[in-house]
Design a protein around this motif. Structure first.
Motif, PDB file in Angstrom:
ATOM      1  N   LEU A  11       0.750  -1.156  -0.021  1.00  0.00           N
ATOM      2  CA  LEU A  11      -0.006   0.044   0.134  1.00  0.00           C
ATOM      3  C   LEU A  11       0.963   0.995   0.050  1.00  0.00           C
ATOM      4  O   LEU A  11       0.632   2.283  -0.654  1.00  0.00           O
ATOM      5  CB  LEU A  11      -0.950  -0.174   1.247  1.00  0.00           C
ATOM      6  N   LEU A  12       2.035   1.233   0.802  1.00  0.00           N
ATOM      7  CA  LEU A  12       3.033   2.528   0.758  1.00  0.00           C
ATOM      8  C   LEU A  12       3.504   2.636  -0.708  1.00  0.00           C
ATOM      9  O   LEU A  12       3.672   3.920  -1.117  1.00  0.00           O
ATOM     10  CB  LEU A  12       3.921   2.244   1.568  1.00  0.00           C
ATOM     11  N   VAL A  13       3.872   1.473  -1.237  1.00  0.00           N
ATOM     12  CA  VAL A  13       4.473   1.690  -2.816  1.00  0.00           C
ATOM     13  C   VAL A  13       3.319   2.301  -3.485  1.00  0.00           C
ATOM     14  O   VAL A  13       3.730   2.973  -4.405  1.00  0.00           O
ATOM     15  CB  VAL A  13       4.687   0.351  -3.314  1.00  0.00           C
ATOM     16  N   GLY A  14       2.229   1.675  -3.473  1.00  0.00           N
ATOM     17  CA  GLY A  14       0.910   2.387  -4.330  1.00  0.00           C
ATOM     18  C   GLY A  14       0.960   3.800  -4.045  1.00  0.00           C
ATOM     19  O   GLY A  14       0.458   4.580  -4.715  1.00  0.00           O
ATOM     20  N   ALA A  15       0.886   4.415  -2.610  1.00  0.00           N
ATOM     21  CA  ALA A  15       0.751   5.585  -2.262  1.00  0.00           C
ATOM     22  C   ALA A  15       1.746   6.571  -2.742  1.00  0.00           C
ATOM     23  O   ALA A  15       1.792   7.598  -3.278  1.00  0.00           O
ATOM     24  CB  ALA A  15       0.650   5.597  -0.494  1.00  0.00           C
ATOM     25  N   LEU A  16       3.052   6.082  -2.599  1.00  0.00           N
ATOM     26  CA  LEU A  16       4.317   6.524  -3.137  1.00  0.00           C
ATOM     27  C   LEU A  16       4.224   6.924  -4.470  1.00  0.00           C
ATOM     28  O   LEU A  16       4.357   7.963  -5.210  1.00  0.00           O
ATOM     29  CB  LEU A  16       5.445   6.009  -2.847  1.00  0.00           C
ATOM     30  N   ARG A  62      13.361  21.621 -17.237  1.00  0.00           N
ATOM     31  CA  ARG A  62      12.464  20.954 -16.161  1.00  0.00           C
ATOM     32  C   ARG A  62      12.913  20.027 -15.085  1.00  0.00           C
ATOM     33  O   ARG A  62      12.428  20.089 -14.024  1.00  0.00           O
ATOM     34  CB  ARG A  62      11.929  19.834 -17.293  1.00  0.00           C
ATOM     35  N   LEU A  63      14.281  19.572 -15.271  1.00  0.00           N
ATOM     36  CA  LEU A  63      14.692  18.908 -14.326  1.00  0.00           C
ATOM     37  C   LEU A  63      15.218  19.859 -13.150  1.00  0.00           C
ATOM     38  O   LEU A  63      15.420  19.326 -11.885  1.00  0.00           O
ATOM     39  CB  LEU A  63      15.962  17.956 -14.994  1.00  0.00           C
ATOM     40  N   ALA A  64      15.445  21.043 -13.335  1.00  0.00           N
ATOM     41  CA  ALA A  64      16.051  22.001 -12.216  1.00  0.00           C
ATOM     42  C   ALA A  64      14.747  22.323 -11.415  1.00  0.00           C
ATOM     43  O   ALA A  64      15.004  22.986 -10.490  1.00  0.00           O
ATOM     44  CB  ALA A  64      16.541  23.110 -13.021  1.00  0.00           C
ATOM     45  N   ARG A  65      13.392  22.432 -11.863  1.00  0.00           N
ATOM     46  CA  ARG A  65      12.476  22.582 -10.980  1.00  0.00           C
ATOM     47  C   ARG A  65      12.154  21.588 -10.081  1.00  0.00           C
ATOM     48  O   ARG A  65      12.042  20.459  -9.982  1.00  0.00           O
ATOM     49  CB  ARG A  65      10.963  22.588 -12.022  1.00  0.00           C
ATOM     50  N   VAL A  66      12.033  22.174  -8.599  1.00  0.00           N
ATOM     51  CA  VAL A  66      11.803  21.146  -7.459  1.00  0.00           C
ATOM     52  C   VAL A  66      10.167  20.660  -7.787  1.00  0.00           C
ATOM     53  O   VAL A  66      10.382  19.229  -7.263  1.00  0.00           O
ATOM     54  CB  VAL A  66      11.839  22.181  -6.093  1.00  0.00           C
ATOM     55  N   LYS A  67       9.335  21.219  -8.461  1.00  0.00           N
ATOM     56  CA  LYS A  67       8.235  20.497  -8.318  1.00  0.00           C
ATOM     57  C   LYS A  67       8.161  19.350  -9.117  1.00  0.00           C
ATOM     58  O   LYS A  67       7.172  18.632  -9.152  1.00  0.00           O
ATOM     59  CB  LYS A  67       7.240  21.750  -9.004  1.00  0.00           C
ATOM     60  N   VAL A  68       9.357  19.063 -10.100  1.00  0.00           N
ATOM     61  CA  VAL A  68       9.184  18.125 -10.821  1.00  0.00           C
ATOM     62  C   VAL A  68      10.319  17.024 -10.065  1.00  0.00           C
ATOM     63  O   VAL A  68       9.740  15.764  -9.950  1.00  0.00           O
ATOM     64  CB  VAL A  68       9.783  18.336 -12.401  1.00  0.00           C
ATOM     65  N   TRP A  69      11.284  17.285  -9.647  1.00  0.00           N
ATOM     66  CA  TRP A  69      12.342  16.475  -9.203  1.00  0.00           C
ATOM     67  C   TRP A  69      12.147  15.845  -7.914  1.00  0.00           C
ATOM     68  O   TRP A  69      12.368  14.748  -7.379  1.00  0.00           O
ATOM     69  CB  TRP A  69      13.774  16.861  -9.219  1.00  0.00           C
ATOM     70  N   GLN A  76      10.760   7.357  -6.798  1.00  0.00           N
ATOM     71  CA  GLN A  76      11.643   6.518  -6.881  1.00  0.00           C
ATOM     72  C   GLN A  76      12.145   5.622  -5.539  1.00  0.00           C
ATOM     73  O   GLN A  76      12.216   4.292  -5.666  1.00  0.00           O
ATOM     74  CB  GLN A  76      13.043   6.921  -7.454  1.00  0.00           C
ATOM     75  N   PHE A  77      11.654   6.348  -4.406  1.00  0.00           N
ATOM     76  CA  PHE A  77      11.766   5.595  -3.063  1.00  0.00           C
ATOM     77  C   PHE A  77      10.750   4.378  -3.031  1.00  0.00           C
ATOM     78  O   PHE A  77      11.047   3.467  -2.749  1.00  0.00           O
ATOM     79  CB  PHE A  77      11.524   6.475  -2.029  1.00  0.00           C
ATOM     80  N   LEU A  80      12.150   1.598  -5.078  1.00  0.00           N
ATOM     81  CA  LEU A  80      13.154   0.682  -4.331  1.00  0.00           C
ATOM     82  C   LEU A  80      12.323  -0.213  -3.409  1.00  0.00           C
ATOM     83  O   LEU A  80      12.787  -1.430  -3.126  1.00  0.00           O
ATOM     84  CB  LEU A  80      14.003   1.698  -3.701  1.00  0.00           C
ATOM     85  N   LEU A  81      11.427   0.422  -2.713  1.00  0.00           N
ATOM     86  CA  LEU A  81      10.586  -0.244  -1.638  1.00  0.00           C
ATOM     87  C   LEU A  81       9.931  -1.520  -2.559  1.00  0.00           C
ATOM     88  O   LEU A  81       9.641  -2.587  -2.131  1.00  0.00           O
ATOM     89  CB  LEU A  81       9.680   0.608  -0.826  1.00  0.00           C
ATOM     90  N   TYR A  82       9.374  -1.321  -3.441  1.00  0.00           N
ATOM     91  CA  TYR A  82       8.476  -2.088  -4.516  1.00  0.00           C
ATOM     92  C   TYR A  82       9.564  -3.431  -4.673  1.00  0.00           C
ATOM     93  O   TYR A  82       9.083  -4.627  -4.535  1.00  0.00           O
ATOM     94  CB  TYR A  82       8.306  -1.499  -5.627  1.00  0.00           C
ATOM     95  N   TYR A  83      10.628  -3.348  -4.939  1.00  0.00           N
ATOM     96  CA  TYR A  83      11.685  -4.244  -5.340  1.00  0.00           C
ATOM     97  C   TYR A  83      11.995  -4.990  -4.155  1.00  0.00           C
ATOM     98  O   TYR A  83      12.220  -6.109  -4.216  1.00  0.00           O
ATOM     99  CB  TYR A  83      13.076  -3.836  -6.172  1.00  0.00           C
TER     100      TYR A  83
END
Length: 159
Positions: A11-16, A62-69, A76-77, A80-83
Motif C-alpha cells: 500500500l505504501l508503494v502504491g501511495a508513493l 524541467r529537471l531543475a524545478r523542485v516541483k518535478v524532481w 523512486q523510493f 526501491l521499496l517495491y523491489y
C-alpha cells in the motif's frame, strides 16, 4: 497470502507511486506555463538550425524545478521499496496490488489538487471496482494457500 507487513508495504508503494504522479504532472504544467509567458515577453530564440539546443535547455530546465524532481525522487523510493517487497512476497499479488492502489491514490490526489473530472461518478465506480478486485485477489490467494496446506497435510499423513 500477504501478511500485514507486506500489505502495508504494498500500500505504501502504491501511495508513493500514485500520489507523486499528479505532483509531477502539475510541476511540468507549471513549467510549460512559465515558459510560454517567458517566450511571449522575450522573443529570443535559441537554435542551432535543428532545435536540439532548445530541446536540451528545456529538458534541463524541467529537471531543475523542485516541483518535478522532488516528487520524482519520492516516486523512486517507492520503486526501491517495491523491489524489496517483491523479493519476499507473492508476485501474483504484489504487482496487481501496487499498480491498482497507485491508480487509486493517483485519482484521489488529482482530485485533492483540484483537477477536474469529466465523469466523477465513473471515477468513483472505477476506484470501488479496482479495490474490490484487489480484495478478491487477496482473498482467493488466501483460500488457495489454505487448500494447498490441507492437501500437503493429507499427503504427509498418507506417508
Amino acid at each position: 497470502m500477504v501478511n500485514a507487513r507486506e500489505a502495508l508495504a504494498l500500500l505504501l508503494v502504491g501511495a508513493l507511486w500514485g500520489c507523486t504522479n499528479p505532483f509531477m504532472r502539475q510541476g511540468l504544467e507549471d513549467g510549460k506555463e512559465s515558459r510560454q509567458n517567458n517566450s511571449d515577453k522575450n522573443e529570443t530564440k535559441i537554435s542551432d538550425g535543428t532545435g536540439k539546443t532548445k530541446i536540451t535547455l528545456e529538458s534541463i530546465s524541467r529537471l531543475a524545478r523542485v516541483k518535478v524532481w522532488l516528487p520524482y525522487i519520492i516516486n523512486q523510493f517507492g520503486s526501491l521499496l517495491y523491489y524489496k517487497v517483491l523479493a519476499s512476497s507473492n508476485l501474483t499479488l504484489s504487482v496487481p496490488i501496487c499498480n491498482a492502489t497507485a491508480m487509486v491514490f493517483s485519482s484521489i490526489t488529482s482530485v485533492l489538487l483540484g483537477e477536474k473530472l469529466n465523469h466523477p461518478g465513473k471515477a468513483v465506480l472505477g476506484v470501488i471496482l479496482v479495490l474490490s478486485g484487489v480484495a478478491i485477489c487477496m482473498y482467493s490467494s488466501g483460500e488457495r494457500l489454505k487448500a494447498e496446506d490441507r492437501s500437503v497435510k493429507s499427503w504427509n499423513e498418507e506417508l
